[in-house]
Design a protein around this motif. Structure first.
Motif, PDB file in Angstrom:
ATOM      1  N   ILE A 175       0.862  -1.189   0.000  1.00 41.75           N
ATOM      2  CA  ILE A 175       0.000   0.000   0.000  1.00 41.75           C
ATOM      3  C   ILE A 175       0.897   1.237   0.000  1.00 41.75           C
ATOM      4  O   ILE A 175       1.786   1.374   0.846  1.00 41.75           O
ATOM      5  CB  ILE A 175      -0.927   0.001   1.227  1.00 41.75           C
ATOM      6  CG1 ILE A 175      -1.913  -1.168   1.151  1.00 41.75           C
ATOM      7  CG2 ILE A 175      -1.683   1.319   1.337  1.00 41.75           C
ATOM      8  CD1 ILE A 175      -2.839  -1.280   2.342  1.00 41.75           C
ATOM      9  N   HIS A 177       1.169   5.613  -0.246  1.00 39.70           N
ATOM     10  CA  HIS A 177       0.505   6.913  -0.093  1.00 39.70           C
ATOM     11  C   HIS A 177      -0.841   6.796   0.630  1.00 39.70           C
ATOM     12  O   HIS A 177      -1.841   7.385   0.228  1.00 39.70           O
ATOM     13  CB  HIS A 177       0.293   7.580  -1.459  1.00 39.70           C
ATOM     14  CG  HIS A 177       1.523   7.609  -2.313  1.00 39.70           C
ATOM     15  ND1 HIS A 177       2.648   8.348  -1.971  1.00 39.70           N
ATOM     16  CD2 HIS A 177       1.816   6.972  -3.481  1.00 39.70           C
ATOM     17  CE1 HIS A 177       3.581   8.179  -2.904  1.00 39.70           C
ATOM     18  NE2 HIS A 177       3.109   7.353  -3.822  1.00 39.70           N
ATOM     19  N   ALA A 178      -0.854   6.020   1.700  1.00 38.30           N
ATOM     20  CA  ALA A 178      -2.078   5.894   2.494  1.00 38.30           C
ATOM     21  C   ALA A 178      -2.330   7.176   3.277  1.00 38.30           C
ATOM     22  O   ALA A 178      -1.400   7.812   3.793  1.00 38.30           O
ATOM     23  CB  ALA A 178      -1.964   4.713   3.446  1.00 38.30           C
ATOM     24  N   GLN A 182      -6.812   6.063   7.216  1.00 37.30           N
ATOM     25  CA  GLN A 182      -7.272   5.168   6.148  1.00 37.30           C
ATOM     26  C   GLN A 182      -7.272   3.732   6.657  1.00 37.30           C
ATOM     27  O   GLN A 182      -6.337   3.297   7.328  1.00 37.30           O
ATOM     28  CB  GLN A 182      -6.364   5.286   4.917  1.00 37.30           C
ATOM     29  CG  GLN A 182      -6.728   4.313   3.788  1.00 37.30           C
ATOM     30  CD  GLN A 182      -5.814   4.464   2.582  1.00 37.30           C
ATOM     31  OE1 GLN A 182      -5.305   5.558   2.309  1.00 37.30           O
ATOM     32  NE2 GLN A 182      -5.608   3.370   1.861  1.00 37.30           N
ATOM     33  N   TYR A 184      -6.722  -0.099   6.503  1.00 37.20           N
ATOM     34  CA  TYR A 184      -5.950  -1.066   5.737  1.00 37.20           C
ATOM     35  C   TYR A 184      -6.880  -2.226   5.339  1.00 37.20           C
ATOM     36  O   TYR A 184      -7.501  -2.868   6.201  1.00 37.20           O
ATOM     37  CB  TYR A 184      -4.777  -1.599   6.548  1.00 37.20           C
ATOM     38  CG  TYR A 184      -3.630  -0.625   6.676  1.00 37.20           C
ATOM     39  CD1 TYR A 184      -3.165   0.075   5.566  1.00 37.20           C
ATOM     40  CD2 TYR A 184      -3.003  -0.410   7.908  1.00 37.20           C
ATOM     41  CE1 TYR A 184      -2.104   0.964   5.670  1.00 37.20           C
ATOM     42  CE2 TYR A 184      -1.943   0.472   8.018  1.00 37.20           C
ATOM     43  CZ  TYR A 184      -1.501   1.167   6.888  1.00 37.20           C
ATOM     44  OH  TYR A 184      -0.448   2.058   6.990  1.00 37.20           O
ATOM     45  N   HIS A 269      -6.301   0.800  11.224  1.00 36.79           N
ATOM     46  CA  HIS A 269      -6.174   2.113  10.574  1.00 36.79           C
ATOM     47  C   HIS A 269      -4.711   2.527  10.465  1.00 36.79           C
ATOM     48  O   HIS A 269      -3.887   2.194  11.318  1.00 36.79           O
ATOM     49  CB  HIS A 269      -6.916   3.180  11.393  1.00 36.79           C
ATOM     50  CG  HIS A 269      -8.346   3.315  11.015  1.00 36.79           C
ATOM     51  ND1 HIS A 269      -9.105   4.434  11.320  1.00 36.79           N
ATOM     52  CD2 HIS A 269      -9.168   2.489  10.345  1.00 36.79           C
ATOM     53  CE1 HIS A 269     -10.326   4.266  10.861  1.00 36.79           C
ATOM     54  NE2 HIS A 269     -10.395   3.096  10.282  1.00 36.79           N
ATOM     55  N   ASN A 270      -4.406   3.298   9.435  1.00 37.91           N
ATOM     56  CA  ASN A 270      -3.123   3.968   9.317  1.00 37.91           C
ATOM     57  C   ASN A 270      -3.153   5.264  10.136  1.00 37.91           C
ATOM     58  O   ASN A 270      -4.189   5.935  10.221  1.00 37.91           O
ATOM     59  CB  ASN A 270      -2.831   4.274   7.851  1.00 37.91           C
ATOM     60  CG  ASN A 270      -1.651   5.209   7.696  1.00 37.91           C
ATOM     61  OD1 ASN A 270      -0.576   4.949   8.228  1.00 37.91           O
ATOM     62  ND2 ASN A 270      -1.851   6.312   6.994  1.00 37.91           N
ATOM     63  N   SER A 276       3.053   3.998   3.986  1.00 41.87           N
ATOM     64  CA  SER A 276       3.174   2.798   3.159  1.00 41.87           C
ATOM     65  C   SER A 276       3.145   1.568   4.059  1.00 41.87           C
ATOM     66  O   SER A 276       3.500   1.630   5.237  1.00 41.87           O
ATOM     67  CB  SER A 276       4.478   2.807   2.344  1.00 41.87           C
ATOM     68  OG  SER A 276       4.535   3.947   1.500  1.00 41.87           O
TER      69      SER A 276
END
Length: 302
Positions: A175, A177-178, A182, A184, A269-270, A276
């Protein structure tokens, strides 16, 4: 000439003439064409009528045969169900016989001790009989209690097995440019009993209330740090940190136990901007139902 002779002669002549005339008429009639239309039409009509009646009777007999076959099938089906019911009744009867025998043994024990009690010292004999009766009653009640406990455990086991919930998914690609917060999405689903995990949005929604176990493993992209958090209904449960800058690649794993109600959702979550996360099936998300909440009597009683 004598008159009597003349009379005899005339009689013979008349008889001969009459015979000859009738013979000629018969010859003439035999040579004429005979019209058999009238004589033959009646037998043909009768024959057709007989055939029609026979066909009607055959159709009637065939319909009757079909009804009888249908009736026979219905009776055979009823006989099978009645035989099964008879078998069930026999099993119940055997159970009643066993219980009756147990009670009969208790009664025989009491009556067999009743006569000697009058001739012997009453108190000791009575105490012994009471103890023996209580022992038999205890054995019976123990057996009944064990049976009820076995049935109860079977009902609970069935209820526990009614809802099987477990999932395991991995991240197939990196992944890049999260965004902050955001979710996952672990897209590659390996196990999803109960279909509670959604590999399109990354959320797990509890299908039943109970105690769940979850596990998260994350891999950082080469020389990139990463922060993630595990959420329950949007609320923080725990965080993970991956130090990829120092080590090149880093992994972090956590296992945790949560009490969830039906409809609660959990996800990963990020936390960083433009983050990334390593894929290639190194990062994974898993969970399963450990214990279901049976506070609802409607479920336990099934």
């Amino acid at each position: 000439m004598d008159i009597s002779v003349i009379i005899i002669f005339l009689s013979l002549f008349k008889s001969s003439y009459t015979s000859a005339t009738q013979g000629e008429e018969n010859n003439t009639l035999s040579k004429l064409p005979v019209d058999n239309t009238q004589t033959d039409s009646r037998p043909d009509s009768d024959h057709e009528s007989d055939m029609s009646r026979i066909l009607k009777r055959l159709e009637t007999n065939e319909k009757l045969t079909q009804r009888l076959l249908s009736r026979v099938e219905h009776l055979e089906s009823r006989e099978k169900s009645q035989q099964q019911e008879i078998l069930n009744l026999h099993n119940q009867l055997d159970l009643q016989k066993r219980q009756t025998k147990s009670l009969q043994r208790v009664l025989n024990h009491i009556f067999n001790r009743r006569t000697p009690l009058k001739s012997r010292t009453g108190e000791n004999q009575t105490a012994s009989t009471v103890i023996e009766v209580k022992s038999v009653e205890k054995e019976i009640s123990s057996g009944l209690r064990a049976t009820e406990e076995h049935k109860s455990s079977q009902r609970i086991r069935r209820a526990e097995n009614e809802n099987q919930v477990a999932f395991f998914a991995t991240l197939s690609t990196d992944i890049q440019h999260a965004g902050v917060h955001q979710t996952y999405v672990f897209d590659h689903v390996i196990t999803n009993l109960g279909s509670a995990y959604n590999n399109h949005n990354g959320n797990f929604v509890a299908p039943v209330s109970g105690t769940y176990v979850f596990s998260v493993t994350l891999l950082s992209v080469y020389h990139v740090n990463a922060h993630a958090q595990f959420l329950k209904n949007g609320q923080l449960v725990t965080r993970l940190y991956l130090s990829g800058v120092e080590s090149g690649h880093d992994t972090a794993s956590q296992t945790f136990v949560l009490q969830l109600h039906k409809g609660d959702d959990v996800c990963v979550h990020n936390l960083d901007l433009d983050a990334s996360l390593g894929g290639s099936h190194y990062s994974s998300f898993a969970g399963f139902l450990l214990y279901e909440d049976y506070s609802s009597s409607a479920i336990v009683g099934k």
